[in-house]
Scaffold this motif. Structure first.
Motif, short mmCIF file in Angstrom:
data_model
loop_
_atom_site.label_atom_id
_atom_site.label_comp_id
_atom_site.label_asym_id
_atom_site.label_seq_id
_atom_site.Cartn_x
_atom_site.Cartn_y
_atom_site.Cartn_z
N SER A 3 93.54 90.29 95.48
CA SER A 3 93.94 89.34 96.22
C SER A 3 94.78 88.32 95.64
N GLN A 23 73.87 80.34 96.81
CA GLN A 23 74.82 79.43 97.05
C GLN A 23 74.47 77.77 95.90
N SER A 78 81.14 88.36 92.06
CA SER A 78 81.76 87.90 92.78
C SER A 78 83.41 86.89 91.95
N GLU A 95 77.80 86.45 93.61
CA GLU A 95 76.22 87.30 93.95
C GLU A 95 76.85 87.78 92.95
N CYS A 102 88.69 83.79 94.07
CA CYS A 102 89.03 83.43 94.80
C CYS A 102 88.57 83.51 96.16
N ARG A 103 87.01 83.88 96.26
CA ARG A 103 86.61 83.69 97.50
C ARG A 103 85.41 81.98 96.98
N SER A 104 84.66 82.16 98.01
CA SER A 104 83.99 81.03 98.47
C SER A 104 83.37 80.82 97.11
N GLY A 105 82.44 79.36 98.03
CA GLY A 105 81.77 79.49 96.70
C GLY A 105 80.59 80.06 95.65
N GLU A 106 80.07 81.03 97.25
CA GLU A 106 78.99 81.39 96.77
C GLU A 106 78.97 82.69 95.37
N CYS A 109 70.61 76.75 92.18
CA CYS A 109 71.27 77.07 93.34
C CYS A 109 70.57 77.88 94.21
N LYS A 127 70.38 82.12 98.82
CA LYS A 127 70.82 83.54 100.36
C LYS A 127 70.40 84.01 100.91
N GLN A 135 80.07 72.47 92.27
CA GLN A 135 81.52 73.53 92.39
C GLN A 135 80.94 74.43 90.53
#
Length: 236
Positions: A130, A23, A52, A61, A55-59, A5, A8, A27
């Motif tokens: 979401s 990041q 995270s 958290e 359903c969100r971006s590939g980051e 990773c 970020k 995937q």
């Protein structure tokens, strides 16, 4: 699965809590409520909930509570900060854990967090909202003081926006103007519910808290042991 990773950001939130964004270089297919291992060494891998939602971006958290007296967590924060500053990849292993959101259930949800255990609850809650889930969702978040509830304002706003969401903050030590509950988060749940027999219950906090919740809620509130989920239950 081992994954490299890019770190970020490493951001200080409140009360020795850090938000870290990773990041992945490939995937990562995970379910809301799973966790990862931060690889500090071949035999040193440390578990943290993924905050995270899938359903969100590939980051990915993370919310890491890292007080100076907690080297287990603080060393990870520093290692990730050094990787970010040096432009080096940081290895994690993911996804792990069986306490993920059962999306096929229509039962009301009770989500309970202690301290940075909220990172687990945040993933579940974000995924539920979401996806437009309509069943009642209760979030109980406990901390030593108001400072530990670092996403309090965010949750207040979400509860105002979503009619099916009830947020109950609980602190052990409260300022005079505190609007939530005072005491132990499990006691607050016990006080507010006559029965938990119809609920899917998700818990993240200290192992002893998860264990106490399972014993209390099944014995006193009729909770279904098979519909109580916590990573701790794989170990206790």
């Amino acid at each position: 699965m081992s994954i490299q990773c890019e770190v970020k950001s490493v951001e200080s939130l409140a009360c020795n809590t850090y938000r870290i964004l990773l990041q992945p270089k490939q995937q990562v297919d995970f379910k809301a409520g799973q966790y990862l291992l931060a690889v500090m060494g071949e035999k040193d891998k440390r578990a943290f909930s993924i905050a995270s939602s899938p359903c969100r971006s590939g980051e990915l958290e993370l919310h890491i509570g890292a007080a100076d007296h907690n080297p287990y967590a603080m060393e990870v924060v520093e290692a990730m900060r050094q990787a970010m500053e040096g432009g080096r990849a940081f290895d994690v292993e993911a996804p792990l854990g069986d306490a993920w959101l059962r999306e096929d259930s229509n039962q009301p949800l009770l989500l309970i967090a202690g301290g940075t255990g909220f990172s687990y609850v945040r993933s579940l809650l974000d995924n539920c909202l979401s996806r437009g889930m309509k069943q009642p969702i209760f979030v109980y978040w406990g901390g030593r003081d108001e400072c530990q509830l670092y996403a309090h304002d965010e949750l207040v706003a979400l509860a105002a926006k979503h009619a099916n969401l009830t947020y109950v903050p609980v602190v052990e030590s409260a300022p005079p103007a505190w609007q939530g509950k005072v005491g132990n988060v499990l006691e607050a749940v016990n006080d507010d519910f006559v029965s938990l027999s119809s609920y899917d219950i998700y818990i993240c906090g200290r192992f002893e808290m998860a264990g106490a919740a399972r014993e209390q809620f099944t014995a006193e509130k009729g909770a279904d042991r098979e519909r109580m989920y916590a990573d701790a239950y794989a170990f206790i």
